[in-house]
Design a protein around this motif. Structure first.
Motif, short mmCIF file in Angstrom:
data_model
loop_
_atom_site.label_atom_id
_atom_site.label_comp_id
_atom_site.label_asym_id
_atom_site.label_seq_id
_atom_site.Cartn_x
_atom_site.Cartn_y
_atom_site.Cartn_z
N ARG A 105 -2.80 8.69 -0.43
CA ARG A 105 -3.21 9.01 0.93
C ARG A 105 -4.20 10.18 0.98
O ARG A 105 -4.81 10.46 1.99
CB ARG A 105 -2.04 9.30 1.84
N ARG A 106 -4.35 10.88 -0.15
CA ARG A 106 -5.19 12.07 -0.14
C ARG A 106 -6.66 11.74 0.11
O ARG A 106 -7.39 12.55 0.66
CB ARG A 106 -5.04 12.84 -1.46
N ALA A 107 -7.10 10.60 -0.36
CA ALA A 107 -8.50 10.17 -0.14
C ALA A 107 -8.44 8.77 0.45
O ALA A 107 -8.53 7.78 -0.25
CB ALA A 107 -9.29 10.20 -1.44
N LEU A 108 -8.28 8.72 1.76
CA LEU A 108 -8.02 7.45 2.41
C LEU A 108 -9.28 6.59 2.49
O LEU A 108 -10.30 6.99 3.05
CB LEU A 108 -7.48 7.70 3.83
N THR A 109 -9.22 5.41 1.86
CA THR A 109 -10.31 4.43 1.92
C THR A 109 -9.69 3.09 2.25
O THR A 109 -8.46 2.94 2.32
CB THR A 109 -11.04 4.34 0.56
N ALA A 110 -10.54 2.09 2.44
CA ALA A 110 -10.02 0.74 2.71
C ALA A 110 -9.14 0.26 1.56
O ALA A 110 -8.09 -0.36 1.76
CB ALA A 110 -11.18 -0.22 2.94
N HIS A 111 -9.57 0.58 0.32
CA HIS A 111 -8.78 0.16 -0.85
C HIS A 111 -7.46 0.92 -0.89
O HIS A 111 -6.40 0.35 -1.17
CB HIS A 111 -9.57 0.40 -2.13
N ASN A 112 -7.51 2.23 -0.64
CA ASN A 112 -6.28 3.01 -0.63
C ASN A 112 -5.33 2.55 0.46
O ASN A 112 -4.10 2.57 0.27
CB ASN A 112 -6.60 4.50 -0.42
N LEU A 113 -5.88 2.16 1.59
CA LEU A 113 -5.02 1.69 2.67
C LEU A 113 -4.26 0.45 2.24
O LEU A 113 -3.07 0.29 2.56
CB LEU A 113 -5.85 1.41 3.92
N ALA A 114 -4.93 -0.43 1.51
CA ALA A 114 -4.24 -1.62 1.00
C ALA A 114 -3.13 -1.22 0.02
O ALA A 114 -2.03 -1.79 0.04
CB ALA A 114 -5.25 -2.55 0.30
N LEU A 115 -3.40 -0.21 -0.82
CA LEU A 115 -2.37 0.27 -1.74
C LEU A 115 -1.20 0.91 -0.98
O LEU A 115 -0.03 0.71 -1.34
CB LEU A 115 -2.97 1.30 -2.71
N LEU A 116 -1.52 1.68 0.06
CA LEU A 116 -0.47 2.32 0.85
C LEU A 116 0.43 1.27 1.49
O LEU A 116 1.65 1.42 1.54
CB LEU A 116 -1.10 3.22 1.91
N ASN A 117 -0.18 0.22 2.02
CA ASN A 117 0.60 -0.89 2.56
C ASN A 117 1.50 -1.49 1.49
O ASN A 117 2.69 -1.78 1.73
CB ASN A 117 -0.31 -1.96 3.15
N ALA A 118 0.94 -1.68 0.30
CA ALA A 118 1.71 -2.29 -0.79
C ALA A 118 2.87 -1.38 -1.21
O ALA A 118 4.00 -1.86 -1.42
CB ALA A 118 0.80 -2.57 -1.97
N TYR A 119 2.60 -0.08 -1.34
CA TYR A 119 3.68 0.84 -1.71
C TYR A 119 4.77 0.88 -0.65
O TYR A 119 5.97 0.90 -0.97
CB TYR A 119 3.11 2.25 -1.93
N SER A 120 4.39 0.91 0.62
CA SER A 120 5.41 0.94 1.67
C SER A 120 6.26 -0.32 1.63
O SER A 120 7.48 -0.27 1.84
CB SER A 120 4.75 1.11 3.05
N ALA A 121 5.63 -1.47 1.34
CA ALA A 121 6.38 -2.72 1.24
C ALA A 121 7.35 -2.67 0.05
O ALA A 121 8.51 -3.11 0.16
CB ALA A 121 5.42 -3.89 1.10
N LEU A 122 6.89 -2.12 -1.09
CA LEU A 122 7.76 -2.01 -2.26
C LEU A 122 8.96 -1.10 -1.98
O LEU A 122 10.09 -1.40 -2.37
CB LEU A 122 6.97 -1.48 -3.46
N ILE A 123 8.71 0.02 -1.31
CA ILE A 123 9.81 0.94 -0.98
C ILE A 123 10.84 0.23 -0.11
O ILE A 123 12.05 0.30 -0.36
CB ILE A 123 9.25 2.19 -0.26
N LEU A 124 10.37 -0.47 0.92
CA LEU A 124 11.30 -1.14 1.83
C LEU A 124 12.05 -2.27 1.13
O LEU A 124 13.23 -2.50 1.39
CB LEU A 124 10.55 -1.66 3.05
N GLN A 125 11.36 -2.99 0.24
CA GLN A 125 12.03 -4.08 -0.48
C GLN A 125 13.08 -3.53 -1.45
O GLN A 125 14.18 -4.07 -1.57
CB GLN A 125 10.99 -4.93 -1.21
#
Length: 300
Positions: free
Chosen positions: A150-170
């Protein structure tokens, strides 16, 4: 110190506030130093709040349930549940907090798993899980990696952030699903715990301070002081906010009249209901319903 991404962190400036969430999730990482003291507010959010405790030894209430939380614990607070974190004095307190909506689960889980996850996170009676060391290491690494991206928010990072949040919840869905859903047996409830339980069960009925004092065989003044010291709010204010929270739910999810809703939530006087509702929400009941009806389509 506290950091966030994708908009502001959740609004907790007042004791009871509808939390605003930008998008379908948000993340904060907070370190409270020993010389800092946080204000323990009773509040609620319109979204889920998942707290992952890296370092803690604190107390919390969700409705009437009292939790003792330490390092390696996870607490999931469903939308529109009144809760309070009692912060420690002169201690380090480190936690990640992930805010997410049911829509966020539905975006990243398959349909069958999504409905089960929403149900598990929302309706599970006991909302704390203590992680084993391997579980803690996996979840901690996911949060650390997510926070770094999240430190350098880009479109690619946003996709990664979504993926990490999904992994945490799963991961947490599987952990919660394997743990007992009922609270462990505890000793005798404190007077504050008893009052909270009574209010949550009887908020639709007339409740006077004298009633509570008689119910629990305590002096009224002592009970009021003890409750305020623990919760940071008076018994009457807590009761009023509980009733308004239930009224909000009925306004948004039923076709009942405002008069019927006020009576169902324990208000015998419609003018008093209007005054308390506006004090809590800054809106009249009709304005609240119209406002939330107008923003609902944009949240889907």
């Amino acid at each position: 110190m506290e950091n966030s991404f994708i908009g502001n962190t959740m609004n907790m400036d007042t004791s009871f506030d509808d939390a605003k969430l930008t998008g379908t999730f948000n993340l904060t990482y907070t370190v409270t130093l020993p010389d800092e003291q946080l204000d323990p507010l009773v509040h609620y959010h319109d979204c889920f709040e998942l707290v992952f405790y890296v370092s803690a030894d604190i107390q919390a209430y969700i409705d009437e349930t009292h939790y003792h939380l330490v390092s390696k614990d996870v607490l999931i607070i469903p939308p529109r549940k009144m809760h309070k974190i009692i912060y420690p004095e002169h201690q380090n307190y480190v936690r990640y907090v992930l805010y997410f909506t049911p829509d966020h689960i539905e975006r990243f889980f398959d349909p069958d798993m999504a409905s089960k996850a929403v149900h598990l996170f929302k309706d599970r009676p006991y909302r704390k899980v203590s992680l084993s060391v391997p579980e803690y290491m996996r979840i901690n690494n996911l949060f650390k990696n997510m926070y770094e991206h999240r430190r350098a928010l880009t479109a690619h990072n946003l996709a990664l952030l979504n993926a990490y949040s999904a992994l945490i919840l799963q991961e947490l869905y599987l952990i919660f699903d394997r743990r007992p859903s009922l609270p462990p047996e505890t000793g005798e409830m404190s007077p504050v715990d008893q009052v909270l339980k009574y209010i949550n069960a009887h908020y639709s009925e007339p409740i006077a301070l004298e009633t509570l004092a008689e119910e629990f065989y305590l002096n009224k003044s002592y009970l009021c002081r003890l409750f305020h010291k623990t919760m940071g709010i008076s018994i009457i204010n807590y009761l009023q906010h509980k009733r308004i929270l239930e009224a909000q739910q009925l306004l948004l999810n039923s076709s009942r009249s405002i008069i019927d809703i006020s009576m169902e939530c324990g208000f015998s006087n419609i003018q008093h209901f209007y005054r308390v509702f506006k004090k809590v929400t800054a809106l009249t009941p009709a304005e609240y319903k119209n406002h939330h009806s107008a923003i609902k389509p944009s949240q889907k």
